[in-house]
Design a protein around this motif. Sequence first.
Motif, short mmCIF file in Angstrom:
data_model
loop_
_atom_site.label_atom_id
_atom_site.label_comp_id
_atom_site.label_asym_id
_atom_site.label_seq_id
_atom_site.Cartn_x
_atom_site.Cartn_y
_atom_site.Cartn_z
N PRO A 1 11.56 57.96 10.26
CA PRO A 1 12.33 58.19 8.65
C PRO A 1 12.88 57.80 7.76
O PRO A 1 13.26 57.48 6.56
CB PRO A 1 12.75 59.48 8.80
CG PRO A 1 12.24 60.67 9.99
CD PRO A 1 12.79 59.29 10.93
N ALA A 2 14.65 57.34 8.42
CA ALA A 2 15.48 56.72 7.44
C ALA A 2 14.81 54.87 7.33
O ALA A 2 15.26 53.94 6.51
CB ALA A 2 16.41 56.14 8.29
N PHE A 3 13.87 54.61 8.13
CA PHE A 3 13.25 53.13 8.53
C PHE A 3 12.27 52.74 7.30
O PHE A 3 12.75 52.27 6.70
CB PHE A 3 13.36 52.64 9.55
CG PHE A 3 14.57 52.69 10.43
CD1 PHE A 3 15.71 52.00 9.74
CD2 PHE A 3 14.41 51.87 11.96
CE1 PHE A 3 16.72 51.32 10.66
CE2 PHE A 3 15.73 51.72 12.55
CZ PHE A 3 16.32 50.96 12.45
N ARG A 4 11.72 54.40 6.90
CA ARG A 4 10.99 53.96 6.44
C ARG A 4 11.04 55.14 4.93
O ARG A 4 10.35 54.17 4.14
CB ARG A 4 10.14 55.57 6.80
CG ARG A 4 8.19 55.86 6.17
CD ARG A 4 7.88 56.77 5.76
NE ARG A 4 7.09 57.39 7.22
CZ ARG A 4 8.23 57.74 8.72
NH1 ARG A 4 8.91 58.73 7.67
NH2 ARG A 4 7.46 57.82 9.82
N ILE A 5 12.49 55.58 4.64
CA ILE A 5 13.04 55.50 3.27
C ILE A 5 13.24 53.73 3.16
O ILE A 5 13.16 53.56 2.11
CB ILE A 5 13.83 56.24 3.11
CG1 ILE A 5 13.65 57.52 3.64
CG2 ILE A 5 15.12 55.95 2.14
CD1 ILE A 5 14.75 58.79 3.69
N MET A 6 13.99 53.16 3.77
CA MET A 6 14.80 51.77 3.49
C MET A 6 13.36 50.93 3.41
O MET A 6 13.26 50.39 2.33
CB MET A 6 15.26 51.54 4.73
CG MET A 6 16.61 51.87 4.93
SD MET A 6 16.98 52.01 6.07
CE MET A 6 17.99 50.00 5.88
N ARG A 7 12.42 51.37 3.74
CA ARG A 7 11.03 49.58 3.73
C ARG A 7 10.24 50.49 2.52
O ARG A 7 9.62 49.78 1.73
CB ARG A 7 10.32 49.45 4.87
CG ARG A 7 10.71 49.23 5.94
CD ARG A 7 10.63 47.74 5.24
NE ARG A 7 11.38 46.41 6.28
CZ ARG A 7 12.53 45.77 5.44
NH1 ARG A 7 12.69 45.69 4.52
NH2 ARG A 7 12.76 44.64 6.24
N ASP A 8 9.82 51.57 2.06
CA ASP A 8 9.49 52.23 1.07
C ASP A 8 9.77 51.73 0.08
O ASP A 8 10.06 51.31 -1.48
CB ASP A 8 9.47 54.09 0.71
CG ASP A 8 8.15 54.18 1.91
OD1 ASP A 8 7.45 53.48 2.24
OD2 ASP A 8 7.70 55.13 2.37
N ALA A 9 11.52 51.63 0.02
CA ALA A 9 12.93 50.94 -1.12
C ALA A 9 12.93 49.86 -0.79
O ALA A 9 12.91 48.95 -2.89
CB ALA A 9 13.56 52.00 -1.35
#
Length: 233
Positions: free
Chosen positions: A119-127
């Motif tokens: 979830p953390a990496f997904r947040i980073m990549r979405d941003a």
Amino acid sequence: MPTIATAGWSIPKKNADRFAEEGSALTRYASIFDGVEINSTFYRRHRPSTFARWVDAVPDAFLFSVKLPKEVTHERAMRDIAAPFQTFLGDIAPLDKKRGPLLCQLPPSLAFNAEVLAPAFRIMRDADDGPVVVEARHASFSCSEALDLLKTYAMDRVLADPAPVWPANDFDRRPKYIRLHGTPKIYYSSYSKEEIRSFCDLLASDSWCVFDNTASGAAIENAMTMRQLREPS
């Protein structure tokens, strides 16, 4: 050419005569090096105007890698990071095209847990879709699941020295980011020319190599040695 840099741009007095005489410390540093790793963002926020001023102090081709805040990596331990990560991106936005990789250095206490990190990496990549490198320091990251997760989110491993997780022979291609902290005394020990040459041989044209043995002032001298080794004979 690889980007050879140090953590921060402090110039020891003994090396001062090899840099430009005029300008700020950053401008003088940039008269020799074409990149730097900003570590201070780990400890505190800087105003966007500060990053804008740094951009104006360096040549067009100069790049800044930027370390993620400890609130993201250490205090929150990669949980619920959306708000602080967005704030961080807003702060560093003035770097624009001069922004290099984001450095995500995880604490030694943080074990690999896909339920937290995905979830953390997904947040980073979405941003943000820019380069991100991850320096893990818990032995549990030495597993195929961790490598698969990094691949999923297009993040690269950091080859660190000392290497608590991923030694050089664990890389199946040239590492994108090398951080040399100093061995045997972390942050202090200088590297010999032979050691520097061995790391130099690992670099690809798009790699970064950052000397973080800054406490003794060795980083600048070691980085200059690596630059000399990279110069065509």
